[in-house]
Design a protein around this motif. Structure first.
Motif, PDB file in Angstrom:
ATOM      1  N   TRP A  82       0.820  -1.215   0.000  1.00 17.05           N
ATOM      2  CA  TRP A  82       0.000   0.000   0.000  1.00 17.05           C
ATOM      3  C   TRP A  82       0.854   1.266   0.000  1.00 17.05           C
ATOM      4  CZ3 TRP A  82      -5.429   0.477   0.072  1.00 17.05           C
ATOM      5  CH2 TRP A  82      -6.120  -0.740   0.062  1.00 17.05           C
ATOM      6  N   THR A  83       2.029   1.227   0.635  1.00 17.79           N
ATOM      7  CA  THR A  83       2.864   2.436   0.715  1.00 17.79           C
ATOM      8  C   THR A  83       3.678   2.655  -0.546  1.00 17.79           C
ATOM      9  OG1 THR A  83       4.813   1.347   1.683  1.00 17.79           O
ATOM     10  CG2 THR A  83       3.116   2.170   3.210  1.00 17.79           C
ATOM     11  N   GLY A  84       4.090   1.556  -1.190  1.00 18.32           N
ATOM     12  CA  GLY A  84       5.024   1.698  -2.305  1.00 18.32           C
ATOM     13  C   GLY A  84       6.324   2.306  -1.798  1.00 18.32           C
ATOM     14  N   LEU A  85       7.155   2.757  -2.716  1.00 18.10           N
ATOM     15  CA  LEU A  85       8.433   3.367  -2.318  1.00 18.10           C
ATOM     16  C   LEU A  85       8.241   4.714  -1.638  1.00 18.10           C
ATOM     17  CD1 LEU A  85      10.880   2.626  -5.274  1.00 18.10           C
ATOM     18  CD2 LEU A  85      10.998   1.776  -2.936  1.00 18.10           C
ATOM     19  N   ALA A  86       7.213   5.450  -2.038  1.00 18.95           N
ATOM     20  CA  ALA A  86       7.040   6.820  -1.556  1.00 18.95           C
ATOM     21  C   ALA A  86       6.866   6.901  -0.037  1.00 18.95           C
ATOM     22  CB  ALA A  86       5.844   7.469  -2.255  1.00 18.95           C
ATOM     23  N   ALA A  87       6.036   6.071   0.529  1.00 19.05           N
ATOM     24  CA  ALA A  87       5.761   6.148   1.968  1.00 19.05           C
ATOM     25  C   ALA A  87       6.392   4.999   2.757  1.00 19.05           C
ATOM     26  CB  ALA A  87       4.257   6.193   2.211  1.00 19.05           C
ATOM     27  N   LEU A  88       7.185   4.147   2.093  1.00 12.72           N
ATOM     28  CA  LEU A  88       7.818   3.031   2.797  1.00 12.72           C
ATOM     29  C   LEU A  88       8.708   3.504   3.947  1.00 12.72           C
ATOM     30  CD1 LEU A  88       8.227  -0.017   3.055  1.00 12.72           C
ATOM     31  CD2 LEU A  88      10.099   0.185   1.399  1.00 12.72           C
ATOM     32  N   PRO A  89       9.528   4.543   3.762  1.00 13.65           N
ATOM     33  CA  PRO A  89      10.332   4.992   4.912  1.00 13.65           C
ATOM     34  C   PRO A  89       9.475   5.400   6.111  1.00 13.65           C
ATOM     35  CG  PRO A  89      11.179   5.944   2.890  1.00 13.65           C
ATOM     36  CD  PRO A  89       9.879   5.271   2.548  1.00 13.65           C
ATOM     37  N   GLN A  90       8.354   6.052   5.854  1.00  8.62           N
ATOM     38  CA  GLN A  90       7.461   6.428   6.951  1.00  8.62           C
ATOM     39  C   GLN A  90       6.916   5.188   7.660  1.00  8.62           C
ATOM     40  OE1 GLN A  90       4.332   9.132   5.814  1.00  8.62           O
ATOM     41  NE2 GLN A  90       5.717  10.246   4.466  1.00  8.62           N
ATOM     42  N   LEU A  91       6.498   4.196   6.870  1.00 13.63           N
ATOM     43  CA  LEU A  91       5.989   2.960   7.457  1.00 13.63           C
ATOM     44  C   LEU A  91       7.043   2.320   8.356  1.00 13.63           C
ATOM     45  CD1 LEU A  91       3.841   0.652   7.643  1.00 13.63           C
ATOM     46  CD2 LEU A  91       4.968  -0.354   5.649  1.00 13.63           C
ATOM     47  N   ILE A  92       8.259   2.240   7.868  1.00 17.88           N
ATOM     48  CA  ILE A  92       9.336   1.597   8.636  1.00 17.88           C
ATOM     49  C   ILE A  92       9.638   2.382   9.911  1.00 17.88           C
ATOM     50  CG2 ILE A  92      11.771   0.909   8.565  1.00 17.88           C
ATOM     51  CD1 ILE A  92       9.863  -0.830   6.822  1.00 17.88           C
ATOM     52  N   VAL A  93       9.740   3.709   9.805  1.00 17.63           N
ATOM     53  CA  VAL A  93      10.067   4.536  10.978  1.00 17.63           C
ATOM     54  C   VAL A  93       8.962   4.456  12.025  1.00 17.63           C
ATOM     55  CG1 VAL A  93      10.393   6.916  11.775  1.00 17.63           C
ATOM     56  CG2 VAL A  93      11.665   6.079   9.793  1.00 17.63           C
ATOM     57  N   TRP A  94       7.701   4.637  11.599  1.00 17.30           N
ATOM     58  CA  TRP A  94       6.594   4.585  12.555  1.00 17.30           C
ATOM     59  C   TRP A  94       6.473   3.197  13.188  1.00 17.30           C
ATOM     60  CZ3 TRP A  94       4.866   8.563  14.868  1.00 17.30           C
ATOM     61  CH2 TRP A  94       4.726   9.797  14.221  1.00 17.30           C
ATOM     62  N   THR A  95       6.682   2.157  12.392  1.00 19.95           N
ATOM     63  CA  THR A  95       6.612   0.790  12.920  1.00 19.95           C
ATOM     64  C   THR A  95       7.731   0.556  13.927  1.00 19.95           C
ATOM     65  OG1 THR A  95       5.557  -0.034  10.907  1.00 19.95           O
ATOM     66  CG2 THR A  95       6.668  -1.658  12.292  1.00 19.95           C
ATOM     67  N   ALA A  96       8.928   1.020  13.613  1.00 19.01           N
ATOM     68  CA  ALA A  96      10.056   0.844  14.532  1.00 19.01           C
ATOM     69  C   ALA A  96       9.836   1.609  15.842  1.00 19.01           C
ATOM     70  CB  ALA A  96      11.352   1.291  13.869  1.00 19.01           C
ATOM     71  N   LEU A  97       9.340   2.843  15.743  1.00 19.00           N
ATOM     72  CA  LEU A  97       9.067   3.620  16.956  1.00 19.00           C
ATOM     73  C   LEU A  97       7.996   2.948  17.810  1.00 19.00           C
ATOM     74  CD1 LEU A  97       9.116   7.266  15.536  1.00 19.00           C
ATOM     75  CD2 LEU A  97      10.776   6.230  17.103  1.00 19.00           C
ATOM     76  N   ALA A  98       6.905   2.546  17.176  1.00 20.15           N
ATOM     77  CA  ALA A  98       5.837   1.874  17.918  1.00 20.15           C
ATOM     78  C   ALA A  98       6.326   0.554  18.498  1.00 20.15           C
ATOM     79  CB  ALA A  98       4.629   1.652  17.009  1.00 20.15           C
ATOM     80  N   GLY A  99       7.136  -0.175  17.746  1.00 24.23           N
ATOM     81  CA  GLY A  99       7.673  -1.449  18.227  1.00 24.23           C
ATOM     82  C   GLY A  99       8.600  -1.266  19.409  1.00 24.23           C
ATOM     83  N   GLY A 100       9.412  -0.223  19.363  1.00 28.12           N
ATOM     84  CA  GLY A 100      10.305   0.056  20.493  1.00 28.12           C
ATOM     85  C   GLY A 100       9.531   0.396  21.754  1.00 28.12           C
ATOM     86  N   LEU A 101       8.502   1.232  21.599  1.00 28.14           N
ATOM     87  CA  LEU A 101       7.665   1.577  22.754  1.00 28.14           C
ATOM     88  C   LEU A 101       6.928   0.362  23.292  1.00 28.14           C
ATOM     89  CD1 LEU A 101       6.187   5.004  21.591  1.00 28.14           C
ATOM     90  CD2 LEU A 101       7.819   4.614  23.445  1.00 28.14           C
ATOM     91  N   LEU A 102       6.400  -0.445  22.387  1.00 28.71           N
ATOM     92  CA  LEU A 102       5.689  -1.654  22.779  1.00 28.71           C
ATOM     93  C   LEU A 102       6.614  -2.619  23.518  1.00 28.71           C
ATOM     94  CD1 LEU A 102       3.136  -3.484  22.620  1.00 28.71           C
ATOM     95  CD2 LEU A 102       4.014  -4.277  20.425  1.00 28.71           C
ATOM     96  N   ALA A 103       7.803  -2.832  22.969  1.00 26.91           N
ATOM     97  CA  ALA A 103       8.756  -3.748  23.599  1.00 26.91           C
ATOM     98  C   ALA A 103       9.165  -3.239  24.981  1.00 26.91           C
ATOM     99  CB  ALA A 103       9.983  -3.920  22.710  1.00 26.91           C
ATOM    100  N   ALA A 104       9.445  -1.940  25.095  1.00 28.87           N
ATOM    101  CA  ALA A 104       9.831  -1.385  26.394  1.00 28.87           C
ATOM    102  C   ALA A 104       8.701  -1.530  27.412  1.00 28.87           C
ATOM    103  CB  ALA A 104      10.229   0.084  26.231  1.00 28.87           C
ATOM    104  N   ALA A 105       7.481  -1.252  26.975  1.00 26.23           N
ATOM    105  CA  ALA A 105       6.337  -1.365  27.886  1.00 26.23           C
ATOM    106  C   ALA A 105       6.117  -2.809  28.330  1.00 26.23           C
ATOM    107  CB  ALA A 105       5.077  -0.824  27.212  1.00 26.23           C
ATOM    108  N   LEU A 106       6.213  -3.736  27.387  1.00 23.61           N
ATOM    109  CA  LEU A 106       6.006  -5.145  27.757  1.00 23.61           C
ATOM    110  C   LEU A 106       7.134  -5.671  28.641  1.00 23.61           C
ATOM    111  CD1 LEU A 106       4.422  -7.039  24.740  1.00 23.61           C
ATOM    112  CD2 LEU A 106       3.543  -6.803  27.044  1.00 23.61           C
TER     113      LEU A 106
END
Length: 171
Positions: A94-118
Motif C-alpha cells: 500500500w505504501t510503495g516506495l514513496a511512503a515506505l520509509p514512513q511505514l518503517i520509521v513509525w513501525t520501529a518507533l511503535a515497536g520500540g515503545l511496545l517492547a519497552a512497555a512489555l
C-alpha cells in the motif's frame, strides 16, 4: 462521489485488516495468513479505482515482494515472526516506495515503545493476577506482538497514501 466512496471503503479495509491483525497478535500471538493476503489482494482494486496506472500498481507489488524477502531473511534469523514479515510486506504494498520509509520509521518507533512497555510490565507485574488474555502477554518466554507496531505504522502512513488520503478529506 463514487471515487470518494471507493476510497473510503479502501481506507476501511486497510485500517480494519491492520486492526484485526493487531488484535489477533495480542490475543493469540498469531497473525492469520488471510489478513496479509486480503490486504495485498485489495490493493490493486483500490489503486485501479483511484486511477493508478498498471505500472504503478506493479511497482507497489514489487516493493511488497522486496519487503517480504527481507522479512523472511529476518525470520530465518529469528528476529521477527513469519506473520509479522507477511503483514509488513502487505502494508508495504500500500505504501510503495514513496511512503515506505514512513511505514518503517513509525513501525520501529511503535515497536520500540511496545517492547519497552512489555518488558517493564513483565518485570514488575504479577501475571497470575490478570485474565488469560493479559497473562500470556506478561509471560517472559512469549514474544512481542509486533503486529501492533505494524498496525500503528500503517495507520500513521495513511495521510501519505495516495489511494487512501482522499478518503480523509471532506467534500
Amino acid at each position: 462521489m463514487l471515487s470518494a466512496m471507493l476510497a473510503l471503503l479502501a481506507l476501511a479495509a486497510f485500517a480494519g485488516l491492520l486492526l484485526y491483525a493487531a488484535f489477533s497478535d495480542i490475543t493469540r500471538l498469531i497473525i492469520p495468513n488471510w489478513v496479509s493476503i486480503a490486504l495485498t489482494a485489495i490493493f490493486p482494486l483500490a489503486a485501479l479505482a483511484g486511477g493508478a496506472a498498471p505500472a504503478a500498481i506493479a511497482m507497489n507489488l514489487a516493493v511488497g515482494f522486496a519487503v517480504l524477502a527481507i522479512g523472511f531473511l529476518l525470520f530465518q534469523f529469528n528476529i521477527i515472526g513469519g506473520g509479522d514479515a507477511k503483514l509488513l510486506a502487505a502494508a508495504a504494498v500500500w505504501t510503495g516506495l514513496a511512503a515506505l520509509p514512513q511505514l518503517i520509521v513509525w513501525t520501529a518507533l511503535a515497536g520500540g515503545l511496545l517492547a519497552a512497555a512489555l518488558l517493564a510490565a513483565r518485570q514488575f507485574m504479577n501475571a497470575a493476577a490478570y485474565p488469560a488474555a493479559i497473562t500470556h502477554l506478561l509471560e517472559k518466554q512469549n514474544g512481542i506482538p509486533y503486529g501492533v507496531a505494524i498496525m500503528a505504522g500503517g495507520l500513521m502512513t495513511i495521510p501519505s497514501l495516495p489511494y487512501l488520503a482522499s478518503a480523509l478529506t471532506l467534500p
